[in-house]
Design a protein around this motif. Structure first.
Motif, PDB file in Angstrom:
ATOM      1  N   LYS A 168       0.880  -1.235  -0.028  1.00  0.00           N
ATOM      2  CA  LYS A 168       0.073  -0.123   0.006  1.00  0.00           C
ATOM      3  C   LYS A 168       0.860   1.460   0.067  1.00  0.00           C
ATOM      4  O   LYS A 168       0.343   2.420  -0.025  1.00  0.00           O
ATOM      5  CB  LYS A 168      -0.843  -0.022   1.263  1.00  0.00           C
ATOM      6  CG  LYS A 168      -1.914  -1.060   1.081  1.00  0.00           C
ATOM      7  CD  LYS A 168      -3.306  -0.815   2.134  1.00  0.00           C
ATOM      8  CE  LYS A 168      -4.215  -2.030   1.885  1.00  0.00           C
ATOM      9  NZ  LYS A 168      -4.517  -2.577   2.901  1.00  0.00           N
ATOM     10  N   ASP A 169       2.101   1.173   0.502  1.00  0.00           N
ATOM     11  CA  ASP A 169       2.935   2.369   0.249  1.00  0.00           C
ATOM     12  C   ASP A 169       3.993   2.173  -0.938  1.00  0.00           C
ATOM     13  O   ASP A 169       5.087   1.261  -0.893  1.00  0.00           O
ATOM     14  CB  ASP A 169       3.665   2.178   1.793  1.00  0.00           C
ATOM     15  CG  ASP A 169       4.513   3.472   2.090  1.00  0.00           C
ATOM     16  OD1 ASP A 169       4.824   4.332   1.057  1.00  0.00           O
ATOM     17  OD2 ASP A 169       4.782   3.872   3.029  1.00  0.00           O
ATOM     18  N   VAL A 170       3.764   3.123  -1.590  1.00  0.00           N
ATOM     19  CA  VAL A 170       4.628   3.232  -3.035  1.00  0.00           C
ATOM     20  C   VAL A 170       6.175   3.203  -2.731  1.00  0.00           C
ATOM     21  O   VAL A 170       7.000   3.047  -3.583  1.00  0.00           O
ATOM     22  CB  VAL A 170       4.317   4.110  -4.121  1.00  0.00           C
ATOM     23  CG1 VAL A 170       2.886   4.092  -4.432  1.00  0.00           C
ATOM     24  CG2 VAL A 170       4.195   5.520  -3.219  1.00  0.00           C
ATOM     25  N   ARG A 171       6.479   3.869  -1.666  1.00  0.00           N
ATOM     26  CA  ARG A 171       7.940   3.778  -1.501  1.00  0.00           C
ATOM     27  C   ARG A 171       8.823   2.437  -1.268  1.00  0.00           C
ATOM     28  O   ARG A 171       9.873   2.345  -1.280  1.00  0.00           O
ATOM     29  CB  ARG A 171       8.226   4.715  -0.071  1.00  0.00           C
ATOM     30  CG  ARG A 171       8.387   3.739   1.037  1.00  0.00           C
ATOM     31  CD  ARG A 171       8.608   4.862   2.279  1.00  0.00           C
ATOM     32  NE  ARG A 171       7.189   5.680   2.665  1.00  0.00           N
ATOM     33  CZ  ARG A 171       7.431   6.858   3.406  1.00  0.00           C
ATOM     34  NH1 ARG A 171       8.403   7.224   4.015  1.00  0.00           N
ATOM     35  NH2 ARG A 171       6.376   7.458   3.733  1.00  0.00           N
ATOM     36  N   PHE A 172       7.756   1.313  -0.857  1.00  0.00           N
ATOM     37  CA  PHE A 172       8.515   0.073  -0.833  1.00  0.00           C
ATOM     38  C   PHE A 172       8.278  -0.342  -2.368  1.00  0.00           C
ATOM     39  O   PHE A 172       7.233  -0.736  -2.783  1.00  0.00           O
ATOM     40  CB  PHE A 172       7.629  -0.671   0.136  1.00  0.00           C
ATOM     41  CG  PHE A 172       7.860  -0.220   1.353  1.00  0.00           C
ATOM     42  CD1 PHE A 172       8.866  -0.128   2.156  1.00  0.00           C
ATOM     43  CD2 PHE A 172       6.700  -0.039   2.196  1.00  0.00           C
ATOM     44  CE1 PHE A 172       9.068   0.288   3.366  1.00  0.00           C
ATOM     45  CE2 PHE A 172       6.931   0.550   3.388  1.00  0.00           C
ATOM     46  CZ  PHE A 172       7.933   0.839   4.126  1.00  0.00           C
ATOM     47  N   THR A 173       9.382  -0.342  -3.197  1.00  0.00           N
ATOM     48  CA  THR A 173       9.566  -0.820  -4.471  1.00  0.00           C
ATOM     49  C   THR A 173       9.617  -1.981  -4.935  1.00  0.00           C
ATOM     50  O   THR A 173       9.014  -2.661  -6.002  1.00  0.00           O
ATOM     51  CB  THR A 173      10.532   0.013  -5.226  1.00  0.00           C
ATOM     52  OG1 THR A 173      11.789  -0.481  -4.652  1.00  0.00           O
ATOM     53  CG2 THR A 173      10.462   1.677  -5.061  1.00  0.00           C
ATOM     54  N   GLU A 174      10.160  -2.817  -3.687  1.00  0.00           N
ATOM     55  CA  GLU A 174      10.438  -4.495  -4.083  1.00  0.00           C
ATOM     56  C   GLU A 174      10.072  -5.179  -2.987  1.00  0.00           C
ATOM     57  O   GLU A 174      10.648  -4.695  -1.881  1.00  0.00           O
ATOM     58  CB  GLU A 174      11.670  -4.537  -4.686  1.00  0.00           C
ATOM     59  CG  GLU A 174      11.666  -5.969  -5.461  1.00  0.00           C
ATOM     60  CD  GLU A 174      13.019  -6.354  -6.056  1.00  0.00           C
ATOM     61  OE1 GLU A 174      13.789  -5.359  -6.216  1.00  0.00           O
ATOM     62  OE2 GLU A 174      13.405  -7.740  -6.045  1.00  0.00           O
ATOM     63  N   ILE A 175       9.008  -6.058  -2.740  1.00  0.00           N
ATOM     64  CA  ILE A 175       8.643  -6.659  -1.594  1.00  0.00           C
ATOM     65  C   ILE A 175       8.717  -8.257  -1.874  1.00  0.00           C
ATOM     66  O   ILE A 175       8.240  -8.659  -2.747  1.00  0.00           O
ATOM     67  CB  ILE A 175       7.442  -6.282  -1.062  1.00  0.00           C
ATOM     68  CG1 ILE A 175       7.014  -4.953  -1.111  1.00  0.00           C
ATOM     69  CG2 ILE A 175       6.892  -7.125   0.008  1.00  0.00           C
ATOM     70  CD1 ILE A 175       5.711  -4.316  -1.373  1.00  0.00           C
ATOM     71  N   VAL A 176       9.287  -9.017  -1.241  1.00  0.00           N
ATOM     72  CA  VAL A 176       9.562 -10.280  -1.351  1.00  0.00           C
ATOM     73  C   VAL A 176       9.080 -11.160   0.178  1.00  0.00           C
ATOM     74  O   VAL A 176       9.776 -11.095   1.120  1.00  0.00           O
ATOM     75  CB  VAL A 176      11.007 -10.763  -1.660  1.00  0.00           C
ATOM     76  CG1 VAL A 176      11.088 -12.390  -1.740  1.00  0.00           C
ATOM     77  CG2 VAL A 176      11.242 -10.096  -2.859  1.00  0.00           C
ATOM     78  N   GLY A 177       8.179 -11.671  -0.166  1.00  0.00           N
ATOM     79  CA  GLY A 177       7.691 -12.713   1.122  1.00  0.00           C
ATOM     80  C   GLY A 177       8.262 -14.152   1.086  1.00  0.00           C
ATOM     81  O   GLY A 177       8.201 -14.481  -0.011  1.00  0.00           O
TER      82      GLY A 177
END
Ligand code: SAH
Length: 489
Positions: free
Chosen positions: A318-327
């Motif tokens: 939901k927050d665009v500053r996180f450009t790459e998210i890996v779970g």
């Protein structure tokens, strides 16, 4: 449960004046119904030289359970029997305090129409409470009563006299003595401090409890060295109420302050009380704290290690500053639920390019995890057997080596504050361990030292003055000297 109040006297100042002070005639035994059972007042001895009034409360366990219904506690399934089989009938607790104020209400207010001069006079007093639950032990009992002018006798009650090796129970026999206090003061001290020592209020604390506490605490609470503990326990640790009470006590101390200033503070306190909402669930508070720590550290490419069902990944998206998210998680089942939650298959291209879900075990080094700004281990380490922990430590801090690592785990010291958690139990069946603040710090300090990180500790949830916050977080930062080497690798 019962307590006795004894006074001594002389033919000129007879001890039986106690009957006037308590508004209960020494010649009769009287009974009163209260919401929790029957309260009896009787005088085992009454002459000029010595007079003892006893207050005995016969608790109606069934009424207690019925009344308990609306109080909003999440009871554990096995709590059903505990509702009937517990110490309430025997131990002097908040119930006795309530009975005290019901039966001796005029005495507590210091009113005596028949003998108006009596209430203000101090007299020799001896109060005995044979079974007082004392969370905090004899030391705390002394710290609470001694500053008020009592000589305190406190004997721990053995768990079982036939088996002294079992040690002491959490009950004490309390004897208070003073020559300097009035009956009204004595009753007010007991009314507040019995439930404080019991620390298990039987009723839901509403905001008028603050008024009640300040009224009954008038003249002694504002100056009491344990004022904060008394206030927070009395208000069942409802923090906004505690803060409100503390602020108002501060006002009592500033009695000379200008009126308009007082009004301004009062208004501010009220405004805050009105906006108070239901407490935010701990999981939500934890997520907020993690997001804030990541933003503070300027992280854009983030690993969520042990991501479970993907709630944090969803919040990060939901927050665009996180450009790459890996779970990452070892459990396929958890990952299936996560991808359903995230609607991975229906996601637009833009969003989809920001997020990935990987299956993998943190007990093994994994080159896919290298080169990120930050890694989060939220409530994960306690799911590993302790001997496996060094492997995770190496995979994250030694091999993946992000600049920031956030680790959260339960603070086991806080478990005494969860009402539905039986003593000595961990919070989740799959937790292999739960650490104290000191244990977590020791682990984190060693990890930081070994892998070239600095570490700071951030409490999550309300930081209890005695046992700390419910969740503890360590925020690791790779030392600048190691950063280049990490990038090159
Ligand atoms: N981070 C989530 C989930 C915590 S539950 C949250 O804060 O709510 C712990 C998660 O760690 C579970 O999903 C479990 O499958 C995962 N886990 C446990 N051991 C693991 C391992 N060795 N490697 C990867 N994930 C693991």
């Amino acid at each position: 449960m019962f307590l006795t109040i004894t006074t001594t006297g002389t033919p000129e100042r007879p001890a039986t004046d106690l009957g006037f002070l308590l508004h209960k005639h020494p010649d009769h035994a009287q009974a009163f119904s209260t919401s929790y059972g029957k309260a009896h007042v009787l005088y085992p001895e009454a002459d000029d030289l010595r007079c003892t009034a006893a207050l005995l409360l016969e608790v109606d366990a069934v009424a207690l359970v019925r009344r308990g219904k609306g109080k909003g506690r999440g009871g554990a399934p096995d709590a059903a029997l505990a509702q009937y089989v517990n110490d309430r009938p025997y131990a002097a607790s908040s119930l006795l305090a309530v009975a005290l104020s019901a039966v001796f209400s005029s005495a507590m207010r210091g009113v005596c129409t028949a003998r108006p001069e009596l209430p203000a006079q101090a007299r020799p007093l001896r109060i005995e409470v044979p079974a007082l639950p004392a969370r905090g032990g004899p030391g705390l009992v002394r710290r609470l009563f001694e500053p008020l002018g009592w000589t305190v006798g406190v004997d721990p009650v053995a768990l079982d006299t036939e088996f002294p090796e079992w040690g002491d129970s959490r009950y004490v026999r309390l004897v208070l003595e003073s020559e300097r206090l009035t009956v009204a003061e004595a009753l007010r001290h007991l009314y507040v401090l019995l439930p404080v020592l019991d620390d298990a209020k039987h009723y839901w604390v509403a905001s008028d409890e603050v008024d009640k506490l300040l009224r009954v605490g008038e003249g002694w609470l504002a100056e009491h060295p344990e004022q904060k503990l008394i206030t927070s326990r009395y208000l069942s640790r409802r923090w906004s109420l505690t803060r409100q009470a503390m602020e108002r006590l501060e006002l009592v101390r500033l009695a000379e302050t200008d009126d308009s200033e007082v009004e301004a503070i009062d208004n501010a306190v009220e405004a805050e009380a009105e906006t108070e909402e239901k407490p935010t669930p701990l999981a939500v508070q934890r997520r907020e704290a993690i997001l804030e720590a990541l933003r503070d550290r300027g992280a854009a490419r983030v690993l969520d290690l042990g991501c479970g069902q993907g709630q944090l990944v969803q919040a990060l998206l939901k927050d665009v500053r996180f450009t790459e998210i890996v779970g990452v998680d070892v459990s396929m089942r958890a990952l299936t639920i996560a991808s359903r939650r995230l609607k991975l298959d229906r996601m637009g291209e833009r969003q989809a390019s920001r997020v990935r879900i990987l299956q993998g075990s943190l007990a093994y080094t994994d080159t896919r995890l290298k080169g990120y700004d930050a890694a989060v281990l939220s409530e994960v380490i306690e799911h590993l057997d302790l001997p496996r922990l060094p492997a995770l430590e190496y995979a994250v801090f030694g091999s993946a080596r992000p600049r920031t690592v956030l680790v959260t785990t339960p603070n086991v010291e806080y478990n005494v504050r969860w009402e539905s958690l039986p003593a000595g139990h961990v919070r989740h069946g799959d937790h292999r361990f739960e650490w104290t603040r000191a244990e977590f710090r020791a682990w984190a300090d060693t990890v930081a030292e070994r892998h070239g990180y600095t570490v700071e500790f951030i409490p999550v949830g309300l930081d209890d003055p005695e046992v700390g916050p419910p969740t503890q977080m360590a925020a690791f930062t790779l030392k600048a000297t190691n950063e280049k080497e990490a990038k090159a690798a």
